[in-house]
Design a protein around this motif. Sequence first.
Motif, PDB file in Angstrom:
ATOM      1  N   CYS A 177      24.974   5.359  -9.410  1.00 56.12           N
ATOM      2  CA  CYS A 177      26.129   5.643  -8.565  1.00 56.12           C
ATOM      3  C   CYS A 177      27.096   6.557  -9.323  1.00 56.12           C
ATOM      4  O   CYS A 177      27.442   6.266 -10.481  1.00 56.12           O
ATOM      5  CB  CYS A 177      26.818   4.337  -8.179  1.00 56.12           C
ATOM      6  N   PRO A 178      27.538   7.653  -8.749  1.00 54.92           N
ATOM      7  CA  PRO A 178      28.386   8.596  -9.482  1.00 54.92           C
ATOM      8  C   PRO A 178      29.789   8.087  -9.797  1.00 54.92           C
ATOM      9  O   PRO A 178      30.533   8.761 -10.521  1.00 54.92           O
ATOM     10  CB  PRO A 178      28.448   9.812  -8.537  1.00 54.92           C
ATOM     11  N   ASN A 179      30.143   6.915  -9.306  1.00 53.72           N
ATOM     12  CA  ASN A 179      31.459   6.343  -9.649  1.00 53.72           C
ATOM     13  C   ASN A 179      31.324   4.928 -10.212  1.00 53.72           C
ATOM     14  O   ASN A 179      32.172   4.068  -9.977  1.00 53.72           O
ATOM     15  CB  ASN A 179      32.369   6.339  -8.418  1.00 53.72           C
ATOM     16  N   GLN A 325      31.082  13.830 -14.098  1.00 53.87           N
ATOM     17  CA  GLN A 325      31.089  14.315 -12.711  1.00 53.87           C
ATOM     18  C   GLN A 325      29.752  14.855 -12.257  1.00 53.87           C
ATOM     19  O   GLN A 325      29.485  14.943 -11.054  1.00 53.87           O
ATOM     20  CB  GLN A 325      32.155  15.420 -12.570  1.00 53.87           C
ATOM     21  N   LYS A 328      26.571  13.139  -9.814  1.00 55.61           N
ATOM     22  CA  LYS A 328      26.362  13.209  -8.362  1.00 55.61           C
ATOM     23  C   LYS A 328      25.174  14.084  -7.993  1.00 55.61           C
ATOM     24  O   LYS A 328      24.737  14.069  -6.832  1.00 55.61           O
ATOM     25  CB  LYS A 328      27.625  13.726  -7.676  1.00 55.61           C
TER      26      LYS A 328
END
Length: 418
Positions: A177-179, A325, A328
């Motif tokens: 998951c990018p966060n 970042q 994603k």
Amino acid sequence: MDRSRENIASLRAQEAAPMEGVRFGARTANNSDRRALRDIGNLAGAPQNPNAVRKRGLSDENATDDKKQCVFLADRPITRRFAATLANQSRTDDHLQFSIATSSSTYQNFILRDVEETKEEEVNIEIEEIEMEDLEEEEEEVPEIDSCDSSNPLAVVDYVQDIYNFYRRTEDLGCVCPNYMSNQFDINEKMRAILIDWLIEVHYKFELMEETLFLTVNVIDRFLALQTVVRKKLQLVGVTAMLLACKYEEVSVPVVDDLVLICDRAYTRGEVLEMERLMVNTLQFNMSVPTPYVFMRRFLKAAQSDKKVELLSFFLIELSLVEYQMLKFRPSHLAAAAIYTAQSTLSGFKHWSKACKMHTMYSEEQLLECSKAMVEFHQRAGQGSLTGVHRKYTAFKYGCAAKHEPALFLLDIRPANC
């Protein structure tokens, strides 16, 4: 009385006598219901009229296909003199010719129609030629990138495409998951960047394989996405991830004591082994995931790249490993964007061949957003505190790839999804 009857009979005989050289119908000139001369059935394409003048020797039985001709007579009355002229001309000609007698308006209409038909044919020919050229461009064959390795059993040419199709289907399993950092309470994106920048230097010092670095970063992110870690244990997670990657990729694995030493003895051997058990259990021993490296090798081959493009591509993608970042983007997307950016940087213009598009399955528009971010990383690579990648690629061993001017012209291109 007898004499007047003889005169009347003589006049009637003269009126009934046919004209010499021309055959007319039985109707007389004084007959009021005689058809107009212009409508005697002798126009081009009309049925043959028995009253039309025919050239001598031209008959349906004797004339050949090559010598059969038509007589175009329109708008002009057939006088005795005109009929005699046509008959004399037919005697002197070796071959039958067209005799066209038409008014100026009819002739002009015929010429205009012929010109229009010619122009129409030329336009149709041009359209067909353009369509053929487009078809040839579409049917242009993409170079076969595996033919040079047909005799190399390690290249597994027969099913290499199946391997990469499998990688494309399963690459999402290795993504995070990018966060995910939002679930961590004691570490953040900046700490992750410091850790990976340091591990790139460790990887360079130990002279490990390139695959090891990409798998190390993947293991770190997948573990942190599932397990909360305190700040003081983050470096331990990093060196343990490198130990696991070495066991999976390397032939000669660094010993645990070397890793303890590289951490300035901040951790003990037992702590490293304990963290190793925790990580493999958290990841369920799943170490076989497609990283950007496996796609880099395939895509570089498709791009028919030289050493300069290869080194610059790896420089750009290692800069991306440091940046949180960039999580994603899928591994294949990162690899394709790095090669596209490297090619554009070296050539000075956007460059993405048909073979690259086919093998990467990414168009130029799809790569623009990721490529723009890589150009920005390249622009500030030698600035700030995180300069491990920049120092590595300024060495002669890596072709001084970091010294190339970044492709700033790509920054003016808006991402495809905006």
